[in-house]
Design a protein around this motif. Structure first.
Motif, PDB file in Angstrom:
ATOM      1  N   UNK A  98       0.839  -1.197   0.000  1.00 34.06           N
ATOM      2  CA  UNK A  98       0.000   0.000   0.000  1.00 34.06           C
ATOM      3  C   UNK A  98       0.872   1.243   0.000  1.00 34.06           C
ATOM      4  N   UNK A  99       0.784   2.008  -1.080  1.00 35.32           N
ATOM      5  CA  UNK A  99       1.535   3.260  -1.240  1.00 35.32           C
ATOM      6  C   UNK A  99       2.992   3.104  -0.823  1.00 35.32           C
ATOM      7  N   UNK A 100       3.755   2.239  -1.508  1.00 37.55           N
ATOM      8  CA  UNK A 100       5.130   1.964  -1.066  1.00 37.55           C
ATOM      9  C   UNK A 100       6.149   3.005  -1.484  1.00 37.55           C
ATOM     10  N   UNK A 101       5.764   4.022  -2.280  1.00 39.04           N
ATOM     11  CA  UNK A 101       6.765   4.957  -2.798  1.00 39.04           C
ATOM     12  C   UNK A 101       6.371   6.413  -2.619  1.00 39.04           C
ATOM     13  N   UNK A 102       5.499   6.725  -1.686  1.00 39.35           N
ATOM     14  CA  UNK A 102       5.019   8.106  -1.544  1.00 39.35           C
ATOM     15  C   UNK A 102       6.102   9.062  -1.049  1.00 39.35           C
ATOM     16  N   UNK A 103       7.163   8.534  -0.423  1.00 38.11           N
ATOM     17  CA  UNK A 103       8.178   9.412   0.166  1.00 38.11           C
ATOM     18  C   UNK A 103       9.474   9.437  -0.644  1.00 38.11           C
ATOM     19  N   UNK A 104       9.456   8.911  -1.874  1.00 39.82           N
ATOM     20  CA  UNK A 104      10.674   8.902  -2.688  1.00 39.82           C
ATOM     21  C   UNK A 104      10.470   9.793  -3.913  1.00 39.82           C
ATOM     22  N   UNK A 105      11.559  10.196  -4.525  1.00 36.95           N
ATOM     23  CA  UNK A 105      11.474  11.068  -5.700  1.00 36.95           C
ATOM     24  C   UNK A 105      11.041  10.271  -6.932  1.00 36.95           C
ATOM     25  N   UNK A 147      -7.143   9.747 -15.976  1.00 38.22           N
ATOM     26  CA  UNK A 147      -5.974  10.524 -16.385  1.00 38.22           C
ATOM     27  C   UNK A 147      -5.743  11.700 -15.438  1.00 38.22           C
ATOM     28  N   UNK A 148      -6.814  12.365 -15.046  1.00 39.03           N
ATOM     29  CA  UNK A 148      -6.689  13.498 -14.120  1.00 39.03           C
ATOM     30  C   UNK A 148      -6.239  13.026 -12.742  1.00 39.03           C
ATOM     31  N   UNK A 149      -6.723  11.847 -12.327  1.00 40.92           N
ATOM     32  CA  UNK A 149      -6.435  11.361 -10.971  1.00 40.92           C
ATOM     33  C   UNK A 149      -4.996  10.900 -10.800  1.00 40.92           C
ATOM     34  N   UNK A 150      -4.381  10.330 -11.836  1.00 40.70           N
ATOM     35  CA  UNK A 150      -3.080   9.691 -11.635  1.00 40.70           C
ATOM     36  C   UNK A 150      -1.915  10.428 -12.281  1.00 40.70           C
ATOM     37  N   UNK A 151      -2.168  11.312 -13.228  1.00 37.91           N
ATOM     38  CA  UNK A 151      -1.040  12.005 -13.847  1.00 37.91           C
ATOM     39  C   UNK A 151      -0.583  13.140 -12.954  1.00 37.91           C
ATOM     40  N   UNK A 152       0.729  13.361 -12.954  1.00 33.88           N
ATOM     41  CA  UNK A 152       1.286  14.432 -12.132  1.00 33.88           C
ATOM     42  C   UNK A 152       2.569  14.956 -12.750  1.00 33.88           C
ATOM     43  N   UNK A 172       4.328   2.826 -10.859  1.00 30.26           N
ATOM     44  CA  UNK A 172       3.866   1.501 -10.423  1.00 30.26           C
ATOM     45  C   UNK A 172       2.656   1.054 -11.236  1.00 30.26           C
ATOM     46  N   UNK A 173       1.763   1.984 -11.558  1.00 28.59           N
ATOM     47  CA  UNK A 173       0.593   1.631 -12.370  1.00 28.59           C
ATOM     48  C   UNK A 173       1.032   1.138 -13.748  1.00 28.59           C
ATOM     49  N   UNK A 174       2.052   1.774 -14.294  1.00 30.27           N
ATOM     50  CA  UNK A 174       2.532   1.385 -15.618  1.00 30.27           C
ATOM     51  C   UNK A 174       3.252   0.045 -15.582  1.00 30.27           C
ATOM     52  N   UNK A 190      -1.983   2.046  -5.125  1.00 31.78           N
ATOM     53  CA  UNK A 190      -1.156   3.219  -5.369  1.00 31.78           C
ATOM     54  C   UNK A 190      -1.810   4.141  -6.381  1.00 31.78           C
ATOM     55  N   UNK A 191      -1.312   5.377  -6.432  1.00 24.98           N
ATOM     56  CA  UNK A 191      -1.669   6.310  -7.500  1.00 24.98           C
ATOM     57  C   UNK A 191      -0.417   6.705  -8.276  1.00 24.98           C
ATOM     58  N   UNK A 192       0.684   5.985  -8.023  1.00 26.41           N
ATOM     59  CA  UNK A 192       1.949   6.284  -8.680  1.00 26.41           C
ATOM     60  C   UNK A 192       1.911   5.846 -10.147  1.00 26.41           C
TER      61      UNK A 192
END
Length: 566
Positions: A493-500, A561-566, A529-531, A524-526
């Protein structure tokens, strides 16, 4: 189960009886030695009386030498019996306290939580202070018996001189204990309430320390301090109440004991003046009157310690006798099996249904974070199966049918806020020391820079809660630990929220490669990871609303697209 009502009677569920029963041998030996000690202490004033009565009358050097030798034997007996008696009892006490600490800790660490309304800080207090106070019963009983021996020996010796002296000691002792028994009940009730309030204060400060960084971040540390101060003040006030009760008890005990000693001394003086006892018997009576103050004090304090032990045992019973939150089944899933969530309804989840085939890498993106948290909790068996609708199946078997040990072996849910423990990088990644994937897990989680940064490598010391690591390093360390388990089914669950972003891209690629052929679910919303996932499930308003690859969803679903792109 709620915090105990201080007014209800203790419900220690046989804890004290168990402690006494399994230490009978040590207690019998300790009682014999402490009884010998008290008998020797009692014999000393008796011997002095006999010396005055006979040796001084004969004025013989031989009689004087024998008297001195007898006193030396008594002193040696007193010294050695106390030394070895207390050694036996304290060893049994500390061993018994260790047993209860381990047992309470084992209950708290069981895979299935117990249905008890206590925070971790309260359980910690029970596993330490209450376990120690419960084990004190091992010393209390022998000291109680030995003190009784001393009082009885003194009463018999005084009774032989004059029956009225012996009866005075017996009647006075019974009266003192009757008065103190009433006060000891108040001590027990007050002590139970004090222990509960201290435990709550301990739980509060543990929670605050855990959240210290975020509290500083949004300026909530002052409000948190005031909250803790309120709880601690309640504990302080109750501690003062207990101290007052204990002071009244101790003062009453000393006063009553002194009155009895004075009564024996004055009665003996009157009998000697009246010629009914000899000078030697008077010396003996005065010496015994002074001596019995100590065993009487010890004897009168025992009810207080018994009530404290009962109060602590009552609190330990809250943990030890609490039923498990859920009763797991006896079955085991098939190795390498798939994961099925079949029409689960719980909280914001509304008949969620999906299947992850064996060896598949699936990502779940939840538009509402609460839904992801609830789904993760259900998969981790943090929510009893009987409290939600639908079924979760691992390897074709419902979780409710599986033993919790089997679930833990085949399904690992790694939370985003996993704890970091004091130790080393290696012991945090592989606590059991049995994983064969530590190097691969370190590389996949991109923890290699942390290992290379320090001369000790994987043996680099980690402070409590990872205080000497950054947020990103702690998160990568937690991910490495999850990957090192090589679980059949791994849920992250959200394993990369604190990394660049660059590190996140590398982690996504590495995790997909390391977990190839093993069932993996990432909430995740990364985008990285989604890709990397074979397919993506979209969880919106508690249901799965879309399912496809990340790139197809980007091309066809505007909301996604709006939810996951950043």
């Amino acid at each position: 189960m709620k915090t105990p009502d201080p007014q209800r009677p203790p419900a220690d569920s046989g804890i004290l009886r168990t402690a006494l029963r399994r230490n009978l041998g040590a207690m019998a030996k300790g009682t014999a030695l402490m009884g010998l000690y008290q008998a020797g202490e009692t014999a000393f004033p008796i011997a002095l009386g006999l010396i005055v009565e006979h040796a001084m009358q004969d004025r013989s050097l031989t009689a004087l030498g024998l008297s001195i030798g007898a006193l030396a034997v008594i002193i040696t007996t007193v010294s050695l019996s106390w030394r070895f008696g207390m050694r036996v009892l304290q060893k049994a006490n500390t061993t018994e306290a260790h047993r209860w600490r381990v047992r309470v800790a084992a209950c708290g660490l069981q895979p299935v939580a117990r249905d008890v309304d206590l925070k971790s800080g309260e359980v910690l207090t029970i596993a330490t202070e209450d376990a120690d106070q419960t084990a004190d019963i091992i010393e209390v009983v022998p000291l109680l018996i030995s003190s009784l021996v001393a009082v009885l020996v003194a009463a018999v010796a005084l009774g032989l001189a004059d029956i009225r002296l012996g009866l005075l000691v017996i009647v006075g002792t019974v009266a003192i204990l009757s008065i103190l028994a009433v006060l000891s009940k108040r001590i027990g009730a007050s002590t139970r309430e004090q222990q509960a309030r201290v435990a709550r204060a301990g739980a509060k400060v543990a929670d605050l320390i855990t959240g210290l960084r975020p509290l500083h971040g949004f300026g909530g540390n002052h409000a948190a301090f005031r909250s803790y101060r309120t709880v601690s003040s309640d504990a302080k006030r109750q501690a003062i109440t207990v101290a007052k009760v204990n002071g009244a008890y101790a003062g009453a005990a000393l006063a009553l004991n002194a009155v009895l000693a004075a009564a024996v001394t004055l009665t003996a003086g009157w009998l000697a003046f009246d010629g009914r006892i000899t000078v030697g018997e008077l010396v003996m009576a005065v010496g015994l009157a002074q001596f019995i103050i100590e065993p009487l004090k010890l004897f009168s304090e025992m009810p207080k310690y018994v009530m404290m032990a009962r109060a602590s045992a009552d609190r330990m019973a809250l943990v030890l006798t609490a039923p498990p939150v859920t009763t797991p089944g006896p079955e085991r899933p098939a190795a390498g099996g798939d994961l099925e969530v079949d029409c689960v309804r719980y909280g914001t989840l509304n008949r969620v249904k999906f299947t992850v085939s064996a060896g598949e890498f699936v990502a779940i993106t939840a538009y509402q974070p609460r839904a992801a948290a609830e789904l993760a909790s259900i998969l981790a068996v943090g929510v009893p199966p009987e409290t939600y609708e639908g079924e979760v199946r691992v390897g074709g078997r419902a979780i409710a049918e599986l033993s919790i040990e089997a679930v833990r072996e085949h399904l690992l849910v790694n939370p985003y806020d996993a704890e970091i423990f004091a130790g080393t990088l290696r012991t945090n990644i592989d606590p059991s020391g049995t994983s064969g994937l530590v190097p691969e897990a370190v590389e996949a989680s991109m923890l290699t820079d942390v290992v290379a940064l320090h001369r000790d490598g994987l043996d680099y010391a980690v402070r409590d809660r990872g205080a000497n690591l950054s947020g990103g390093q702690r998160q990568r360390l937690s991910l490495a630990r999850a990957l090192a388990t090589d679980s059949d089914v791994l849920v992250l669950r959200d394993p990369t929220t604190a990394v660049d972003a660059v590190t996140e891209q590398l982690i996504a690629r590495n995790v997909a490669a390391l977990r190839r052929g093993r069932t993996t679910v990432v909430m995740t919303s990364s985008p990285a990871l989604l890709d990397a996932a074979d397919r993506v499930l979209v969880l919106d308003e508690g249901v799965v609303t879309a399912e496809d690859t990340h790139r197809n969803l980007l091309a066809t679903d505007e909301e996604y697209r709006v939810a996951v792109t950043r």
